[in-house]
Design an enzyme around this catalytic site. Structure first.
Site: not given
Length: 222
Positions: A64, A66, A77, A186
């Site tokens: 989801d 930031y 990202f 991740h």
């Protein structure tokens, strides 16, 4: 809430008629009117706007947006120029440097990747300020699953980069033998040392694209 246009609209227009999407639209609209929500409403669908379906050759799945001020702008990202580079992206840049020798940039805006056919898609497209995962389960997952299924059905080679278990849960929808699926932990500081570093996703992606006569991605962020 801004809409989707172009070939993505054609591919996803049936979703907009479904009850879940009508409920999602109402919920998100209400949230924007009563709370601080990221990204800005006009940026929600930036991943689709910047990377038309016909141009997609790589898919990077995030979770989801930031949730701190000024960070999210609709690409997983990525943050706008002038915003401090978040820790996960710091690690992505480090792996990019180790993998391809790219210079580490001084900003976190990944629009250049999106404009080359890298779809940078979060599975949830909005979030309350300072509350990670606060819009999980309101309908976005169903919508982005529909987009993933559209991508899976494309009759051309596409690389799917799945970092972390939420992204990897989408693998069950990816059964087209023309595509390449790359999985790794991740890039967050909590898990990057468990196998994200050294996974070489960027060189693997470009090798696959070149083997299939598709122009590779210039991953260097200027």
């Amino acid at each position: 809430m801004a809409g989707i246009n172009g070939d993505w609209y054609e591919a996803l227009k049936d979703e907009f008629k479904k009850d879940y999407y009508k409920n999602l639209f109402q919920t998100v609209n209400q949230e924007y009117h009563t709370r601080l929500i990221f990204p800005p409403a006009n940026d929600i669908f930036n991943a689709f706007h910047l990377t038309p379906l016909k141009d997609v050759k790589v898919v990077i799945l995030g979770q989801d947006p930031y949730h701190n001020n000024g960070q999210a702008h609709g690409l997983c990202f990525s943050v706008k120029k002038g915003v401090e580079v978040p820790p996960s992206l710091v690690n992505i840049y480090q792996e990019l440097h180790d993998d391809l020798g790219c210079e580490i940039p001084n900003h976190g805006c990944l629009t250049k990747w999106a404009e080359q056919g890298v779809l940078m898609l979060n599975t949830v497209l909005t979030v309350r300020a300072h509350q990670a995962n606060s819009h999980r389960g309101i309908g976005w997952e169903e919508f982005t699953d529909a987009a993933i299924k559209v991508l899976n059905a494309q009759d051309r080679p596409i690389v799917f980069i799945l970092w972390g278990s939420p992204a990897q849960r989408k693998k069950v929808m990816l059964n087209n033998p023309k595509h390449l699926i790359l999985q790794a932990p991740h890039p967050s500081p909590l898990s990057a040392y468990r196998g994200f570093f050294g996974s070489k996703p960027f060189s693997q992606t470009n090798r696959f694209l070149e083997e299939n006569n598709v122009e590779p991605v210039d991953w260097q962020i200027d």
